[in-house]
Design an enzyme around this catalytic site. Sequence first.
Site, short mmCIF file in Angstrom:
data_model
loop_
_atom_site.label_atom_id
_atom_site.label_comp_id
_atom_site.label_asym_id
_atom_site.label_seq_id
_atom_site.Cartn_x
_atom_site.Cartn_y
_atom_site.Cartn_z
N VAL A 1 38.28 32.89 37.47
CA VAL A 1 38.54 32.66 38.89
C VAL A 1 39.93 33.19 39.18
CG1 VAL A 1 36.96 30.73 39.25
CG2 VAL A 1 39.25 30.27 38.41
N SER A 2 40.13 33.68 40.39
CA SER A 2 41.37 34.39 40.72
C SER A 2 42.58 33.50 40.93
CB SER A 2 41.16 35.24 41.97
OG SER A 2 40.14 36.17 41.72
N THR A 3 42.36 32.29 41.42
CA THR A 3 43.49 31.42 41.70
C THR A 3 43.20 30.01 41.20
OG1 THR A 3 42.66 30.67 43.84
CG2 THR A 3 43.97 32.70 43.84
#
Length: 193
Positions: free
Chosen positions: A18-20
């Site tokens: 997941v990016s963040t």
Amino acid sequence: MTRYLTNTLFMLIGYARVSTLLQNSDLQQDALTQAGCEKIFTDKISGTVAERPALTKAKEVLRRGDTLVVWRLDRLGRSLKDLIEWMNYLEQEGIALISLQESIDTSTATGKLVFHIFASMAEFERNLIKERTMAGLAAARARGRKGGRPKKMSDEKRKLTVRLYKEKHHSVDEICQMMGITKPTLYSYLKEG
């Protein structure tokens, strides 16, 4: 789900990203678990970051005959080049790749073909975008327009900024605050002269 082939044990290893920190990896992890992954490694980090600790751990665990399972190809690679490098590495090591969303399984001839078609299409699209961008910039230049963001400061203020820096009476932070610019902008002015 463990695969058996001539009495040899092979594992499905999952990788999620997941990016963040605000995003939740549950969707990917649930899909990987449902696909039969015995181990799942998860990074909470942007795809643009080269160093991904969980992916490195997954790479260390993978053995010949195993399968790396991802929810979607973009979870594995930051770019087309990165994906192709991963595919080459996995092929050399005798490790298959399954992407659940794209229904790609490189343990089959069809899966390998589909992966390479996807990769080729993505590269073709990227090259088309690059060509259109270059053509648009050339057309704008032919009309006398320059590309890029307009200059934030007049030439006089730029010269003043450079002079303040060279006089060494103020810190870089003070100069940036006075002139309303960032450090990278200040350094770009210094390079310009």
